[in-house]
Motif scaffolding. Structure first.
Motif, PDB file in Angstrom:
ATOM      1  N   LYS A 393       6.807  -2.676 -16.012  1.00 33.51           N
ATOM      2  CA  LYS A 393       8.075  -1.949 -16.020  1.00 33.51           C
ATOM      3  C   LYS A 393       8.640  -1.930 -14.599  1.00 33.51           C
ATOM      4  O   LYS A 393       7.942  -2.231 -13.631  1.00 33.51           O
ATOM      5  CB  LYS A 393       7.870  -0.501 -16.494  1.00 33.51           C
ATOM      6  CG  LYS A 393       7.391  -0.357 -17.930  1.00 33.51           C
ATOM      7  CD  LYS A 393       7.237   1.122 -18.287  1.00 33.51           C
ATOM      8  CE  LYS A 393       6.769   1.300 -19.719  1.00 33.51           C
ATOM      9  NZ  LYS A 393       6.612   2.747 -20.073  1.00 33.51           N
ATOM     10  N   GLU A 394       9.913  -1.555 -14.488  1.00 29.17           N
ATOM     11  CA  GLU A 394      10.514  -1.418 -13.176  1.00 29.17           C
ATOM     12  C   GLU A 394       9.741  -0.376 -12.372  1.00 29.17           C
ATOM     13  O   GLU A 394       9.418   0.703 -12.867  1.00 29.17           O
ATOM     14  CB  GLU A 394      11.978  -1.012 -13.307  1.00 29.17           C
ATOM     15  CG  GLU A 394      12.700  -0.945 -11.967  1.00 29.17           C
ATOM     16  CD  GLU A 394      14.154  -0.501 -12.108  1.00 29.17           C
ATOM     17  OE1 GLU A 394      14.779  -0.249 -11.055  1.00 29.17           O
ATOM     18  OE2 GLU A 394      14.640  -0.388 -13.241  1.00 29.17           O
ATOM     19  N   ALA A 395       9.460  -0.684 -11.117  1.00 33.17           N
ATOM     20  CA  ALA A 395       8.558   0.154 -10.326  1.00 33.17           C
ATOM     21  C   ALA A 395       9.189   1.463  -9.862  1.00 33.17           C
ATOM     22  O   ALA A 395       8.491   2.487  -9.761  1.00 33.17           O
ATOM     23  CB  ALA A 395       8.054  -0.635  -9.115  1.00 33.17           C
ATOM     24  N   ARG A 396      10.483   1.479  -9.557  1.00 35.27           N
ATOM     25  CA  ARG A 396      11.092   2.689  -8.988  1.00 35.27           C
ATOM     26  C   ARG A 396      10.951   3.902  -9.899  1.00 35.27           C
ATOM     27  O   ARG A 396      10.496   4.969  -9.449  1.00 35.27           O
ATOM     28  CB  ARG A 396      12.558   2.439  -8.633  1.00 35.27           C
ATOM     29  CG  ARG A 396      12.757   1.419  -7.528  1.00 35.27           C
ATOM     30  CD  ARG A 396      14.166   1.405  -7.003  1.00 35.27           C
ATOM     31  NE  ARG A 396      14.419   2.531  -6.102  1.00 35.27           N
ATOM     32  CZ  ARG A 396      15.546   2.719  -5.454  1.00 35.27           C
ATOM     33  NH1 ARG A 396      16.546   1.871  -5.612  1.00 35.27           N
ATOM     34  NH2 ARG A 396      15.713   3.744  -4.657  1.00 35.27           N
ATOM     35  N   GLY A 410       2.876   4.580  -4.179  1.00 39.31           N
ATOM     36  CA  GLY A 410       3.127   3.378  -3.389  1.00 39.31           C
ATOM     37  C   GLY A 410       4.610   3.222  -3.138  1.00 39.31           C
ATOM     38  O   GLY A 410       5.411   4.111  -3.424  1.00 39.31           O
ATOM     39  N   VAL A 411       4.987   2.063  -2.596  1.00 39.42           N
ATOM     40  CA  VAL A 411       6.387   1.782  -2.282  1.00 39.42           C
ATOM     41  C   VAL A 411       6.904   0.717  -3.236  1.00 39.42           C
ATOM     42  O   VAL A 411       6.342  -0.382  -3.322  1.00 39.42           O
ATOM     43  CB  VAL A 411       6.540   1.300  -0.826  1.00 39.42           C
ATOM     44  CG1 VAL A 411       7.988   0.951  -0.526  1.00 39.42           C
ATOM     45  CG2 VAL A 411       6.037   2.365   0.137  1.00 39.42           C
ATOM     46  N   SER A 412       7.963   1.032  -3.952  1.00 39.48           N
ATOM     47  CA  SER A 412       8.547   0.073  -4.893  1.00 39.48           C
ATOM     48  C   SER A 412       9.386  -0.937  -4.131  1.00 39.48           C
ATOM     49  O   SER A 412      10.177  -0.581  -3.255  1.00 39.48           O
ATOM     50  CB  SER A 412       9.402   0.799  -5.931  1.00 39.48           C
ATOM     51  OG  SER A 412      10.449   1.527  -5.307  1.00 39.48           O
ATOM     52  N   LEU A 413       9.222  -2.203  -4.470  1.00 39.20           N
ATOM     53  CA  LEU A 413       9.998  -3.247  -3.804  1.00 39.20           C
ATOM     54  C   LEU A 413      11.472  -3.154  -4.167  1.00 39.20           C
ATOM     55  O   LEU A 413      12.331  -3.616  -3.417  1.00 39.20           O
ATOM     56  CB  LEU A 413       9.442  -4.620  -4.173  1.00 39.20           C
ATOM     57  CG  LEU A 413       8.071  -4.943  -3.569  1.00 39.20           C
ATOM     58  CD1 LEU A 413       7.559  -6.277  -4.086  1.00 39.20           C
ATOM     59  CD2 LEU A 413       8.128  -4.949  -2.050  1.00 39.20           C
ATOM     60  N   GLY A 414      11.773  -2.537  -5.295  1.00 36.40           N
ATOM     61  CA  GLY A 414      13.172  -2.351  -5.672  1.00 36.40           C
ATOM     62  C   GLY A 414      13.909  -1.455  -4.687  1.00 36.40           C
ATOM     63  O   GLY A 414      15.116  -1.579  -4.508  1.00 36.40           O
ATOM     64  N   ARG A 415      13.197  -0.538  -4.056  1.00 33.34           N
ATOM     65  CA  ARG A 415      13.814   0.323  -3.045  1.00 33.34           C
ATOM     66  C   ARG A 415      14.023  -0.437  -1.739  1.00 33.34           C
ATOM     67  O   ARG A 415      15.035  -0.260  -1.061  1.00 33.34           O
ATOM     68  CB  ARG A 415      12.936   1.551  -2.789  1.00 33.34           C
ATOM     69  CG  ARG A 415      13.513   2.505  -1.756  1.00 33.34           C
ATOM     70  CD  ARG A 415      12.796   3.840  -1.775  1.00 33.34           C
ATOM     71  NE  ARG A 415      11.463   3.775  -1.243  1.00 33.34           N
ATOM     72  CZ  ARG A 415      11.158   3.836   0.057  1.00 33.34           C
ATOM     73  NH1 ARG A 415      12.128   3.937   0.952  1.00 33.34           N
ATOM     74  NH2 ARG A 415       9.913   3.802   0.461  1.00 33.34           N
ATOM     75  N   ALA A 424      11.970  -6.183  -8.701  1.00 33.00           N
ATOM     76  CA  ALA A 424      12.112  -4.813  -9.211  1.00 33.00           C
ATOM     77  C   ALA A 424      10.804  -4.235  -9.743  1.00 33.00           C
ATOM     78  O   ALA A 424      10.587  -3.019  -9.685  1.00 33.00           O
ATOM     79  CB  ALA A 424      13.181  -4.767 -10.300  1.00 33.00           C
ATOM     80  N   ASN A 425       9.918  -5.080 -10.261  1.00 27.40           N
ATOM     81  CA  ASN A 425       8.667  -4.588 -10.833  1.00 27.40           C
ATOM     82  C   ASN A 425       7.528  -4.556  -9.817  1.00 27.40           C
ATOM     83  O   ASN A 425       6.394  -4.232 -10.159  1.00 27.40           O
ATOM     84  CB  ASN A 425       8.249  -5.457 -12.024  1.00 27.40           C
ATOM     85  CG  ASN A 425       9.156  -5.260 -13.227  1.00 27.40           C
ATOM     86  OD1 ASN A 425      10.304  -4.873 -13.081  1.00 27.40           O
ATOM     87  ND2 ASN A 425       8.648  -5.525 -14.421  1.00 27.40           N
ATOM     88  N   GLY A 426       7.820  -4.889  -8.573  1.00 27.86           N
ATOM     89  CA  GLY A 426       6.784  -4.937  -7.549  1.00 27.86           C
ATOM     90  C   GLY A 426       6.475  -3.571  -6.958  1.00 27.86           C
ATOM     91  O   GLY A 426       7.384  -2.779  -6.672  1.00 27.86           O
ATOM     92  N   LEU A 427       5.196  -3.290  -6.755  1.00 31.22           N
ATOM     93  CA  LEU A 427       4.752  -2.029  -6.170  1.00 31.22           C
ATOM     94  C   LEU A 427       3.723  -2.335  -5.081  1.00 31.22           C
ATOM     95  O   LEU A 427       2.694  -2.959  -5.352  1.00 31.22           O
ATOM     96  CB  LEU A 427       4.116  -1.127  -7.234  1.00 31.22           C
ATOM     97  CG  LEU A 427       3.558   0.223  -6.754  1.00 31.22           C
ATOM     98  CD1 LEU A 427       4.684   1.130  -6.275  1.00 31.22           C
ATOM     99  CD2 LEU A 427       2.756   0.898  -7.862  1.00 31.22           C
ATOM    100  N   VAL A 428       4.005  -1.915  -3.846  1.00 26.87           N
ATOM    101  CA  VAL A 428       3.081  -2.124  -2.732  1.00 26.87           C
ATOM    102  C   VAL A 428       2.216  -0.888  -2.573  1.00 26.87           C
ATOM    103  O   VAL A 428       2.727   0.228  -2.404  1.00 26.87           O
ATOM    104  CB  VAL A 428       3.847  -2.419  -1.422  1.00 26.87           C
ATOM    105  CG1 VAL A 428       2.856  -2.675  -0.283  1.00 26.87           C
ATOM    106  CG2 VAL A 428       4.772  -3.620  -1.593  1.00 26.87           C
ATOM    107  N   VAL A 429       0.908  -1.089  -2.635  1.00 27.19           N
ATOM    108  CA  VAL A 429      -0.066   0.015  -2.587  1.00 27.19           C
ATOM    109  C   VAL A 429      -0.894  -0.106  -1.311  1.00 27.19           C
ATOM    110  O   VAL A 429      -1.453  -1.165  -1.026  1.00 27.19           O
ATOM    111  CB  VAL A 429      -1.000  -0.026  -3.811  1.00 27.19           C
ATOM    112  CG1 VAL A 429      -2.051   1.075  -3.716  1.00 27.19           C
ATOM    113  CG2 VAL A 429      -0.190   0.122  -5.094  1.00 27.19           C
TER     114      VAL A 429
END
Length: 452
Positions: A393-396, A410-415, A424-429
């Motif tokens: 799903k979208e990370a934000r 974590g930090v959503s790449l969509g932000r 949009a679905n990327g999440l950096v942990v």
């Protein structure tokens, strides 16, 4: 202090001197949407001190503080344990005698600290020399790009897609005033870095290649071939380190051929501090030292043969003629540099390596556990203490939902990359020594529920 208001003729004379038609014209570079045309909405015109304190305390209570929840935020600002001795030592009198060492005879404590700081940064980055600090990592990155232009007399910089987008934004802002051409793009959610594309883009007009190490997705690029390609075209390699703890586990950029290494020192001694102030790190090879911005502190002896410290090289506009200055950096982040240096001293080489090993081990444990969650794909094949997940799903909204549940996921790449649908679905942990096994399990359990 007396209040000396300007008269209207005073204002008109000043505006005429700078060539502005009105006071509003001074703010022309601020986007109109960001300007206020009246009082701040919802803010009362006045209130008692007690009322203001109560109101602000109530607002602060709505925050989810880093130390009160499972915390996996990173992307350039990391939560590490800062020993209590750091805060105690930076308040000692020998460091408070001089805000900045213009008069070395009464600023020996400050000068010696900066000398030690420079030594630590140079060793950490694998470089010959480091300066007495910069404002933060992003401005240090830009200063490195302008330094490369001075050295090579070229005006095109190639920025890796893995460079932090905030660093890219700062560079783009400054390049408007220098005419530098900056080539960059958004990253892709793959395990491979853009090293081949960077090498292919280098030509005779290139002043430098800028590569983050590890990069924004946590990947660790091989700097050697990039350095070789840059040097073959008489260009420089600039390495950017946003997580200096990583250098306790991986080879330093200087060892791998980087000509200039810059970074953010926040991880060591400084703390998150709601986004600042932080401390920029800057190091380079001996042959480039005359073009390095900021200032250098050196060791010498006085007339009686006693050990002493001085400002050895100052290329700031406060010290020399403005047209000869290499930078308009007007101070260093001295207190943050001191905190960095004390933390590094407390750790030592062995302690830094142990800290790095702990970070990596916990990150591996977290990646293994999260990769088992349905709807999650681990992007990285290698990383230090930070990695990227691709969610179903979208990370934000996922991040916001978990924050409401008391987990900073974590930090959503969509932000970081608004408008880039592929990210949009990327999440950096990020996983540091402050993260427990229980924290990891909580994050995994919450993600299972939200992604179901």
């Amino acid at each position: 202090m007396r209040y000396l208001p300007l008269t209207q003729p005073d204002r008109e004379a000043m505006l005429a001197a700078v060539g502005a038609s009105s006071v509003d014209a001074l703010f022309a570079d601020v986007p109109e949407a960001a300007r206020l045309d009246g009082p701040i909405p919802g803010l009362p015109n006045h209130a008692s001190e007690l009322a203001v304190e109560r109101h602000l305390s109530a607002l602060a209570a709505k925050n989810l503080a880093a130390g009160t929840a499972p915390f996996f935020l990173g992307c350039g600002a990391y939560r590490h344990h800062v020993p209590a001795s750091v805060d105690h030592l930076i308040q000692r009198g020998e460091y408070l005698t001089a805000y900045t060492p213009y008069q070395p005879e009464i600023a020996q404590g400050t000068l010696q600290m900066l000398f030690e700081f420079q030594t630590q940064v140079a060793q950490l980055f694998g470089c010959d020399v480091a300066n007495a600090s910069m404002y933060d990592g992003s401005t240090a990155c830009w200063e490195a790009i302008t330094m490369a232009r001075r050295v090579t007399r070229r005006g095109k910089a190639i920025l890796s897609s893995g460079l932090h987008p905030h660093y890219v934004s700062v560079a783009n802002t400054m390049a408007k005033f220098t005419g530098d051409v900056l080539e960059t793009s958004a990253p892709t959610l793959t395990a491979d870095t853009d090293a081949e594309a960077l090498i292919a883009a280098i030509d005779g007009d290139t002043s430098c290649v800028v590569v983050q190490y590890p990069d924004i997705l946590g990947r660790i690029p091989d700097l050697r071939p990039i350095a070789e390609a840059a040097h073959a075209n008489k260009a420089l390699l600039i390495a950017v380190v946003t997580e200096p703890v990583a250098l306790g586990a991986i080879a330093s950029p200087g060892e791998l051929g980087a000509d200039i290494v810059v970074g953010e020192g926040q991880s060591l001694g400084v703390g998150l501090q709601f986004g600042g102030p932080y401390v920029g790190l800057f190091a380079c090879s001996d042959k480039l030292v005359r073009q390095m911005p900021g200032r250098l502190c050196g060791e010498t002896v006085d007339a009686e043969g006693k050990r002493g410290f001085v400002l050895t090289l100052s290329t700031r506009e406060q010290h020399i003629r403005r047209e000869k200055a290499t930078s308009n950096i007007c101070t260093n982040s001295g207190l943050c540099a001191l905190a960095f240096s004390i933390h590094m001293t407390l750790l030592g080489e062995k302690g830094l390596r142990q800290l790095a090993a702990s970070n990596h081990a916990r990150a591996v444990a977290a990646a293994d556990r999260l990769a088992k969650v349905p709807g999650i794909e681990l992007v990285n094949t290698s990383f230090f203490n930070e990695f990227t997940l691709k969610l179903s799903k979208e990370a934000r909204p996922v991040v916001r939902t978990l924050a409401d549940r008391g987990v900073l996921a974590g930090v959503s790449l969509g932000r970081l990359y608004p408008g880039e649908a592929e990210l949009a679905n990327g999440l950096v942990v990020a996983v540091t020594e402050t993260v427990t096994a229980e924290d990891i399990e909580t994050l995994a359990t919450e993600l299972e529920e939200v992604l179901a």
